[in-house]
Design a protein around this motif. Structure first.
Motif, mmCIF file in Angstrom:
data_model
loop_
_atom_site.group_PDB
_atom_site.id
_atom_site.type_symbol
_atom_site.label_atom_id
_atom_site.label_comp_id
_atom_site.label_asym_id
_atom_site.label_seq_id
_atom_site.Cartn_x
_atom_site.Cartn_y
_atom_site.Cartn_z
ATOM 1 N N GLY A 60 0.652 -1.187 -0.175
ATOM 2 C CA GLY A 60 0.288 -0.374 -0.042
ATOM 3 C C GLY A 60 0.788 1.260 -0.482
ATOM 4 N N TRP A 61 -0.065 2.411 -0.853
ATOM 5 C CA TRP A 61 0.820 3.442 -0.861
ATOM 6 C C TRP A 61 0.623 4.666 -0.259
ATOM 7 C CZ3 TRP A 61 0.108 7.294 -5.538
ATOM 8 C CH2 TRP A 61 1.602 8.432 -4.551
ATOM 9 N N GLN A 62 0.139 5.475 1.173
ATOM 10 C CA GLN A 62 -0.496 6.745 1.138
ATOM 11 C C GLN A 62 0.788 7.827 1.355
ATOM 12 O OE1 GLN A 62 0.671 8.610 4.224
ATOM 13 N NE2 GLN A 62 -1.648 9.308 4.274
ATOM 14 N N ARG A 63 -0.115 8.801 0.497
ATOM 15 C CA ARG A 63 0.283 9.820 0.256
ATOM 16 C C ARG A 63 -0.267 11.180 0.714
ATOM 17 N NH1 ARG A 63 4.288 12.820 -2.160
ATOM 18 N NH2 ARG A 63 3.453 14.545 -3.497
ATOM 19 N N ASN A 64 0.216 12.394 1.669
ATOM 20 C CA ASN A 64 -0.474 13.449 1.962
ATOM 21 C C ASN A 64 -0.206 14.458 0.586
ATOM 22 O OD1 ASN A 64 -1.293 12.264 4.249
ATOM 23 N ND2 ASN A 64 0.583 13.495 5.198
ATOM 24 N N TRP A 65 -1.315 14.904 -0.335
ATOM 25 C CA TRP A 65 -1.197 16.123 -1.189
ATOM 26 C C TRP A 65 -1.529 17.226 -0.696
ATOM 27 C CZ3 TRP A 65 0.477 13.142 -4.783
ATOM 28 C CH2 TRP A 65 -0.758 11.918 -5.613
ATOM 29 N N ASN A 66 -1.652 17.506 0.799
ATOM 30 C CA ASN A 66 -1.577 19.029 0.569
ATOM 31 C C ASN A 66 -1.985 18.931 2.257
ATOM 32 O OD1 ASN A 66 -4.575 19.679 0.554
ATOM 33 N ND2 ASN A 66 -4.297 19.509 -1.517
ATOM 34 N N GLU A 67 -2.344 20.386 2.758
ATOM 35 C CA GLU A 67 -2.740 20.157 3.991
ATOM 36 C C GLU A 67 -3.490 19.851 4.350
ATOM 37 O OE1 GLU A 67 -0.971 24.600 5.901
ATOM 38 O OE2 GLU A 67 -3.051 24.376 4.744
ATOM 39 N N LYS A 68 -4.992 19.255 2.631
ATOM 40 C CA LYS A 68 -5.977 19.166 3.346
ATOM 41 C C LYS A 68 -6.440 17.746 2.899
ATOM 42 C CE LYS A 68 -8.849 22.726 4.460
ATOM 43 N NZ LYS A 68 -9.258 23.528 5.355
ATOM 44 N N TRP A 69 -5.856 17.045 2.143
ATOM 45 C CA TRP A 69 -6.061 16.149 1.028
ATOM 46 C C TRP A 69 -4.949 15.019 1.425
ATOM 47 C CZ3 TRP A 69 -11.013 14.527 -0.944
ATOM 48 C CH2 TRP A 69 -11.209 16.133 -0.917
ATOM 49 N N SER A 70 -5.977 13.873 1.433
ATOM 50 C CA SER A 70 -4.353 12.802 1.551
ATOM 51 C C SER A 70 -5.749 11.436 0.915
ATOM 52 C CB SER A 70 -3.868 12.538 3.126
ATOM 53 O OG SER A 70 -4.926 12.210 3.791
ATOM 54 N N SER A 71 -4.418 10.805 0.464
ATOM 55 C CA SER A 71 -5.232 9.563 0.752
ATOM 56 C C SER A 71 -4.069 7.826 -0.088
ATOM 57 C CB SER A 71 -5.271 9.710 -1.686
ATOM 58 O OG SER A 71 -4.193 9.764 -2.190
ATOM 59 N N GLY A 72 -5.473 7.032 -0.161
ATOM 60 C CA GLY A 72 -4.071 5.567 -0.184
ATOM 61 C C GLY A 72 -4.511 4.931 -1.029
ATOM 62 N N VAL A 73 -3.413 3.623 -1.708
ATOM 63 C CA VAL A 73 -4.163 2.707 -2.143
ATOM 64 C C VAL A 73 -3.371 1.722 -1.973
ATOM 65 C CG1 VAL A 73 -2.731 3.325 -3.946
ATOM 66 C CG2 VAL A 73 -4.281 2.059 -4.456
ATOM 67 N N ARG A 74 -4.252 0.596 -1.609
ATOM 68 C CA ARG A 74 -3.909 -0.790 -1.472
ATOM 69 C C ARG A 74 -3.612 -1.835 -2.489
ATOM 70 N NH1 ARG A 74 -3.593 -1.603 3.999
ATOM 71 N NH2 ARG A 74 -6.026 -1.995 4.161
ATOM 72 N N VAL A 75 -3.026 -2.483 -2.851
ATOM 73 C CA VAL A 75 -2.851 -3.357 -3.853
ATOM 74 C C VAL A 75 -2.885 -4.970 -3.476
ATOM 75 C CG1 VAL A 75 -2.466 -4.408 -6.235
ATOM 76 C CG2 VAL A 75 -2.618 -2.150 -6.020
ATOM 77 N N ASN A 76 -3.636 -5.219 -3.632
ATOM 78 C CA ASN A 76 -3.560 -7.277 -2.898
ATOM 79 C C ASN A 76 -3.212 -8.191 -3.976
ATOM 80 O OD1 ASN A 76 -4.321 -6.527 0.374
ATOM 81 N ND2 ASN A 76 -5.887 -5.976 -1.046
ATOM 82 N N TYR A 77 -2.432 -9.232 -3.921
ATOM 83 C CA TYR A 77 -2.225 -9.917 -5.080
ATOM 84 C C TYR A 77 -3.208 -11.418 -3.448
ATOM 85 C CZ TYR A 77 -0.339 -14.046 -6.073
ATOM 86 O OH TYR A 77 -0.291 -15.079 -7.147
ATOM 87 N N LEU A 78 -3.748 -11.729 -4.533
ATOM 88 C CA LEU A 78 -4.705 -13.178 -3.703
ATOM 89 C C LEU A 78 -4.528 -14.585 -4.035
ATOM 90 C CD1 LEU A 78 -7.894 -11.529 -3.305
ATOM 91 C CD2 LEU A 78 -5.944 -11.079 -1.654
ATOM 92 N N ARG A 79 -3.500 -15.361 -3.060
ATOM 93 C CA ARG A 79 -3.800 -16.866 -3.651
ATOM 94 C C ARG A 79 -4.502 -17.726 -2.735
ATOM 95 N NH1 ARG A 79 2.667 -18.464 -3.655
ATOM 96 N NH2 ARG A 79 2.289 -17.116 -5.485
ATOM 97 N N GLY A 80 -5.263 -17.879 -3.270
ATOM 98 C CA GLY A 80 -6.694 -18.832 -2.884
ATOM 99 C C GLY A 80 -6.279 -19.968 -2.346
ATOM 100 N N ILE A 81 -6.645 -20.333 -0.975
ATOM 101 C CA ILE A 81 -5.983 -22.062 -0.861
ATOM 102 C C ILE A 81 -7.021 -22.969 -1.235
ATOM 103 C CG2 ILE A 81 -4.660 -23.135 1.441
ATOM 104 C CD1 ILE A 81 -2.641 -20.609 -0.392
ATOM 105 N N ARG A 82 -7.927 -22.887 -0.437
ATOM 106 C CA ARG A 82 -9.479 -23.771 -0.338
ATOM 107 C C ARG A 82 -10.548 -22.969 -0.566
ATOM 108 N NH1 ARG A 82 -6.864 -27.692 -0.067
ATOM 109 N NH2 ARG A 82 -5.190 -27.267 1.603
#
Lengths: 569, 511
Positions: free
Chosen positions: B179-201
């Motif tokens: 994941g990556w979080q970013r403070n863009w300015n005093e007001k806004w921030s955002s975050g994104v996280r990518v998940n690679y999933l491996r299904g077991i069952r």
């Protein structure tokens, strides 16, 4: 105030919070329950479980098909289902064809003029003498023979001559044909100085046809042509020619003409009637039983029957049946042509018998006895024929249309076993009879049969003595499936008289309550006798009903258990 | 002093572990506790206080049990003088009125890390996470069937027994996330996280729209509905359940699937925060956008929407009309019914790979800091969250920082339709470690003991069970805290750009 920064607080406070939290989380018992097998129950639950068990639709046809020992079919006129018991009366040629073994002996004597004439013949000259003869005999079974088909046989001519000449004989059987041509026999007598001169000739008459036209039995016509060849010697006046004609081992394969009225075959049939011994005439009445005789005749001879006995019997008794259906027995039609059949059906029923068949069957005979003789050509019809393949087949059918009434017909069966234990084991576990309020078996019937049924169950002890029953006598709630509604307004001559015109819909519940079950458990019931009683509507008034193959009875059985789980364990 | 903290922390961890009930996703009480790295699960656009590295296996473990079905303490009563408890049938009946669910969720992070970049303008985190889920849903009419039966027409009226919403689901997957979080300015921030999933069952039984009606007159049964079964990687387990043992091939298969999995997928978490002013902050987030494709060891069964009627043995078709004949026909009849049912259901079996959604979870929240300038910074938080088809969850939280060493959140809310409960989260900076503990149900504090009496009346066994805890969620974790030496205070407003402090040779580097 920034109380968070008191000295030592940052060390002790977090730890204290943690310990407090953990201590709390480790378990705070706020109540305790004692559990045991006899926990009381507060409140009630009244579940009811129902499930369908079985259903089916049975037609009268289905029911009759289940009876392996009986045949049945639908009456061609009324459509009513009827029981049929077939039997064979006769299967044989109406009469045996004759076997011909005949001979003819003739002597031709020359008169003086003929002898002198022959004596005066120059040597080597020829003279032909012509004669015609007829050879006849009677066939006892036939008044007149138009023609015969001959299968096998040998026609032989033996000639002995005193005439000192060479002689050639040509004998033409003008009315005996082989391969379409008259049978011709030729024989030569050669004179070699010795007398008499003998010779013979034979002809195979297999597949020969004889065409006659006399009323005197069989007459075979011969044309003789004798060719004399003079040897120059004197022919004595008393010279003779002796002829012996034999026709042997002649099997007739077809006879055409007029057969004499005569009895030929005897028949005797004793047909068992197992059903009639089993029913009680006070309980079961068949309104229109009948005997159908069906004859198939491939001969060209009408055939009658002379009855000696037509009766129902037991070991001790014989009840003869008379009446116009017996006394005025029809003549079985002859076949109109070769390879065809004459078919005749005769029905013997209550309208033509004395006593009636119904009355006779209600005497519960164990068999029907039919004795008689076949009477050939009783009316003296002229154009008859009979071949080796001609057969007379008479089969009989005892037909009992399911029309009548029945009352009090009871079928019983006993289910043996430890009923009381089974009654408990059926629901325990998981329930016991304190939890069960009732068990209901529901019968949903749509009865299109003209037959109602009632059921009673009696509970038996170890000695098979009835200790209780499901219903009391006359109980209004007793198990009963009424018959279909029958309309008797239709005239009784109508085929629909006595027929169900509206099925009866019934929902009948068989309820075993807790009280009854507990009583049964206490009784040590060792068996259940089930009695199913059948009866037609208005049987007490002898009202007739009819069963049709397509009449339907649908029955559906479902079960329901009503529980009542209450305070008491 | 540090040693003292370590010892205390260890005791706490052990005791918490001992008292933990089970399973979990993310405790909602952590949403506003930014001392805990786990709070980023709820606030992906937010930054933690520190970078961190988890200790494998104990960095973050969450266990949650949902139980709206079995609360035996609610079904019993016992008077002080009574020797045995009394079963209250009405209570049992009423307790099963609502949809009934039993679910277990387990989450454990094998590895977690987080690091600031660009002078704390952005934060990168990642890890490897094991997720397991099992749930059982039973329709109310099914549980109440012993009370009503199928033929209590006074109770049921014309309604059929509704057996829809019957479902069983089990899933085990492994997530590799970054994941990556970013403070863009005093007001806004955002975050994104990518998940690679491996299904077991994965295994799922779903019954849709199943109704069982009994005819009031004929007592015939009619069933209407449809359902499906999907499974991937379940065959060795099914074999084990059936035979009680596993052959070598099955064991090998299980081991291989545990590593390589039987399916893959991707998930995406997105979040945004907006600081309205010094006091107010709002955020929105969506988790688990994505799907999983199950590819191996597939067993799928599905039915068409069908109606099946059961009216008993068809006796007229039997060859033998006797009772014995009917009894002898039952086996064949049962097989015929099963064949008819299979034909009517039009069971479609295949081994085609299939896709399942991760189940998006939407969150909205706000935080109010009445005194932003105060050092101990109390705040009030409000979170609303929607997890798939489950009812809306909400939680209000009072959040209190106790200096730099600890922050607590006391919360109250309702979660997934399982009733309201209080919760708590504690994040404690114990030197180089951050110890986090959270629980979302105060009802775990109430327990009931069930003493089983033997035939002599003596207690042979005592079982303890929460009195009424529809939801029990416990989450704990210990991570290594980056820069665990005291630092300057965190500012109240988002820093667009912080001065770069050149470390001196005498100071420990700050990451």
């Amino acid at each position: 105030m920034d109380f968070c920064w008191q000295p030592g607080f940052h060390r002790r406070f977090p730890l204290g919070i943690m310990i407090a939290i953990v201590a709390i989380l480790s378990g705070c018992l706020d109540q305790r329950f004692e559990l045991g097998d006899d926990m009381p129950i507060n409140g009630s639950a009244n579940p009811a479980f129902a499930l369908p068990l079985a259903s089916g639709i049975w037609t009268v046809e289905d029911a009759l098909n289940q009876m392996d020992s009986l045949d049945w079919e639908a009456d061609a006129l009324s459509g009513t289902a009827m029981l049929v018991q077939p039997f064979d009366l006769l299967q044989a040629p109406p009469i045996d064809l004759p076997l011909i073994n005949e001979f003819l002996s003739e002597t031709f004597a020359l008169d003086a003029a003929t002898a002198q004439g022959l004596s005066s013949l120059p040597v080597g000259s020829e003279l032909t003498l012509n004669y015609e003869t007829a050879w006849g005999w009677e066939l006892p079974s036939m008044d007149a023979v138009d023609s015969l088909w001959v299968d096998e046989g040998m026609l032989s001519v033996s000639i002995s001559s005193d005439i000192p000449m060479n002689q050639s004989f040509e004998i033409v059987c003008t009315n005996l044909y082989s391969n379409g041509e008259p049978i011709v026999l030729e024989v030569d007598l050669a004179y070699e100085g010795q007398l008499p001169i003998n010779a013979s000739v034979s002809a195979n008459t297999t597949d020969a046809r004889g065409v006659f036209g006399t009323t005197e039995g069989i007459e075979v016509l011969f044309d003789w042509a004798i060719l004399m060849n003079s040897a120059g010697e004197t022919v004595p006046e008393d010279a003779t020619i002796s002829i012996m004609v034999t026709w042997q081992d002649v099997e007739v394969s077809g006879a055409f003409g007029k057969f004499a009225s005569q009895t030929t075959l005897d028949f005797e049939v004793a047909q068992a009637l197992p059903l009639s011994t089993e029913w009680n005439p006070d309980q079961l009445h068949f309104a229109d039983p009948r005997i159908r005789l069906h004859a198939r005749n491939s001969s060209g001879i009408p055939i009658g029957v002379e009855w000696e006995q037509f009766a129902f019997t037991t070991d001790q008794n014989t009840w003869s049946i008379g009446g116009p259906d017996i006394d005025d027995f029809p003549i079985f039609a002859a076949a109109s042509s070769l390879d065809s059949w004459g078919e005749t059906t005769h029905v013997i029923d209550n309208t033509g018998t004395i006593p009636t068949l119904t009355e006779a069957l209600e005497l519960r005979p164990d068999s029907a006895k039919l004795l008689g003789e076949i009477l050939l050509n009783p009316a003296g019809q002229n154009s008859n024929f009979l071949t080796t393949e001609s057969t007379l087949e008479i089969e009989g059918f005892l037909e009992i249309p399911l029309m009548g009434w029945g009352r009090g017909l009871t079928w019983r069966d006993t289910i043996e076993g430890a009923i009381s234990q089974e009654l408990n084991a059926g629901i325990n576990p998981p329930l016991d009879w304190q939890d069960v309020e009732s068990i209901t078996v529901r019968f949903i019937a749509s009865n299109g049969w003209p037959l109602g049924m009632e059921m009673q169950a009696r509970f038996l002890d170890a000695d098979a003595v009835a200790i209780d029953s499901l219903y009391t006598s006359g109980d209004a709630d007793a198990f009963r499936i009424p018959s279909g509604a029958v309309d008797w307004s239709v005239p009784d001559t109508d085929a629909s008289h006595g027929r169900v015109n509206q099925p009866t819909e019934t929902i009948m519940d068989l309820v075993l309550t807790r009280e009854k079950a507990l009583a049964l458990l206490a009784m040590d019931c060792q068996g259940i006798e089930v009695a199913l009683t059948l009866g037609t509507p208005e049987a007490g008034s002898d009202a007739l009903v009819r069963f049709f193959p397509e009449d339907e009875l649908s029955l559906k059985i479902s079960a329901r258990v009503d529980c009542s789980i209450t305070v008491e364990p | 002093m540090i040693r003292h903290y370590y010892f205390s922390s260890s005791i706490v961890l052990v005791m918490l572990a001992a008292s933990a009930v089970s399973q979990g996703q993310q405790a909602h009480s952590l949403a506003f506790n930014d001392y805990a790295p786990q709070h980023m699960e709820m606030r992906i656009a937010s930054q933690p206080q520190f970078g961190y590295l988890s200790i494998p296996g104990i960095g973050n473990t969450a266990v949650a049990v949902s139980n709206s079905m079995l609360h035996p303490a609610q079904w019993l009563s016992q008077s002080p003088s009574g020797s045995l408890a009394t079963i209250e049938l009405d209570e049992v009946f009423d307790s099963w009125e609502a949809p009934n669910r039993l679910a277990v969720d387990l989450q454990m992070d094998w590895l977690q890390f987080g690091k600031f970049f660009k002078d704390k303008r952005s934060f990168v985190h990642g890890g490897i996470r094991e997720i397991a889920h099992f749930s059982l849903e039973l329709p109310s009419d099914l549980l109440r069937l012993p009370f009503t039966g199928n033929a209590n027409f006074e109770l049921l009226g014309d309604d059929a027994l509704d057996l829809a919403d019957f479902g069983v689901r089990a899933e085990h997957r492994r997530s590799f996330y970054l994941g990556w979080q970013r403070n863009w300015n005093e007001k806004w921030s955002s975050g994104v996280r990518v998940n690679y999933l491996r299904g077991i069952r994965h295994g799922e039984l779903a019954i849709e729209d199943l109704k069982w009606s009994t005819n009031e007159v004929t007592w015939d049964w009619a069933f209407e509905g449809q359902g499906s079964v999907q499974s991937s990687g379940m065959w060795p387990l099914a074999q084990f359940l059936d035979s009680g043992k596993l052959d070598d091939a099955a064991v090998t298969q299980l081991q291989e699937e545990l590593i390589s999995g039987v399916g893959t997928g991707f998930g995406l978490d997105l979040g945004v925060e907006y600081r309205v002013n010094a006091k107010w902050l709002a955020f929105a987030q969506v988790n688990d956008l994505g799907s999983m494709r199950w590819k191996q060891d597939i067993r799928n069964l599905s039915t068409q929407s069908t109606t099946f009627e059961f009216s008993g043995l068809d006796w007229s078709a039997a060859d033998d009309w006797t009772v014995q004949g009917a009894e002898d026909s039952l086996a064949g009849y049962g097989q015929a019914v099963a064949d008819d049912l299979e034909q009517d259901l039009a069971l479609d079996e295949d081994a085609v790979p299939y896709r399942t959604g991760l189940g998006a979870k939407w969150s909205l929240g706000a935080e109010f800091t009445p005194w932003p300038a105060v050092k101990w910074q109390p705040s009030l938080g409000m979170l609303v969250r929607k997890n798939g088809a489950l009812p809306l969850s909400w939680r209000a939280s009072w959040n209190q920082a106790w200096g730099r060493w600890m922050k607590t959140s006391l919360s109250f809310g309702a979660r997934d339709g399982l009733g309201s409960s209080a919760g708590i989260s504690v994040a404690w900076n114990a030197g180089p470690f951050v110890v986090t503990a959270a629980a979302d149900s105060h009802r775990l504090l109430n327990w009931t003991a069930f003493d089983l009496d033997d035939s002599t009346g003596e207690t042979s066994e005592s079982i303890r069970f929460p009195t009424y805890a529809p939801l029990a969620h416990v989450q704990i974790g210990v991570v290594w805290r980056m820069g665990w030496m005291p630092k300057r205070d965190r500012s109240e407003t988002k820093s667009e750009c912080e001065p770069f402090a050149v470390p001196s040779s005498t100071r420990i580097p700050q990451f």
